[in-house]
Design an enzyme around this catalytic site. Structure first.
Site, mmCIF file in Angstrom:
data_model
loop_
_atom_site.group_PDB
_atom_site.id
_atom_site.type_symbol
_atom_site.label_atom_id
_atom_site.label_comp_id
_atom_site.label_asym_id
_atom_site.label_seq_id
_atom_site.Cartn_x
_atom_site.Cartn_y
_atom_site.Cartn_z
ATOM 1 N N CYS A 1 2.916 -4.878 6.865
ATOM 2 C CA CYS A 1 2.591 -4.617 5.474
ATOM 3 C C CYS A 1 3.768 -3.971 4.751
ATOM 4 O O CYS A 1 4.723 -3.501 5.361
ATOM 5 C CB CYS A 1 1.357 -3.724 5.382
ATOM 6 N N HIS B 1 0.820 -1.210 0.000
ATOM 7 C CA HIS B 1 0.000 0.000 0.000
ATOM 8 C C HIS B 1 0.854 1.260 0.000
ATOM 9 O O HIS B 1 2.077 1.214 0.198
ATOM 10 C CB HIS B 1 -0.932 0.001 1.215
#
Length: 203
Positions: free
Chosen positions: A177, A161
């Protein structure tokens, strides 16, 4: 977090303007996207190797595969023919990382964010106030785009992301992440396909 005029506090070397190319300025300038404004990246604060660039890359993986090289803080989108697009990334702290193979289960532009059950359990003081979710936008920690990683039809809860903290690129500090500069994750989003293979390498 204050950025020193002598370089980022995160320890990246300061590069002279002569190391910046017209392509870099085009890649990391201010962007208007879906009604939101993405700020220009201060290139003099980032190692040139953390910037998006096409590179030679020998691999057995097919074109369209994403390879996340966690120890090197680099992500490669395999182009084929011995070439790849390379991006600088931020990765998870030790113990907060995915390893092995997954695939892109879905993609989203300016995604909303809800802390995972593990994040709520391990750090409730920080994350419980966001338990109801945070709408997409410039203040959302997932940034401009998100690729959701799945295995066997199930969401792994790991994402590739964007970020509203570009100074974190090149560091190991997230909750597992893979984060990218917003300009870079928009570029990757356009290339990557739902169902595409993702390989995450660990030390």
């Amino acid at each position: 977090m204050t950025i020193s005029r002598r370089g980022l506090l995160i320890g990246l070397p300061l590069f002279l303007a002569g190391c910046q190319t017209n392509s870099d300025h085009a890649n990391y300038g201010q962007v208007e996207d879906n009604g939101y404004k993405i700020a220009k990246i201060p290139l003099d604060k980032f190692d040139k190797d953390l910037r998006r660039q096409e590179v030679a890359y020998t691999t057995s993986h097919d074109a369209g595969t994403i390879v996340v090289d966690t120890p090197a803080r680099r992500l490669y989108y395999v182009l084929g023919g011995g070439r790849a697009m390379r991006y600088g990334i931020g990765v998870g702290r030790n113990g907060y990382a995915l390893a092995g193979t997954a695939y892109i289960g879905r993609k989203a532009e300016w995604p909303s964010w809800t802390p995972s059950p593990n994040m709520l359990r391990t750090n409730p003081e920080k994350n419980m106030k966001y338990a109801g979710g945070v709408p997409g936008g410039p203040n959302n920690p997932l940034g401009a785009r998100a690729l959701y990683l799945y295995r066997g039809g199930n969401d792994t809860m790991f994402r590739i992301h964007g970020t509203n903290q570009p100074w974190s690129i090149g560091q190991a500090m997230s909750s597992g992440c893979v984060r990218m500069m917003n300009q870079d994750v928009i570029d990757l989003y356009q290339r990557a396909k739902v169902g595409g293979k993702v390989v995450v390498l660990q030390a």
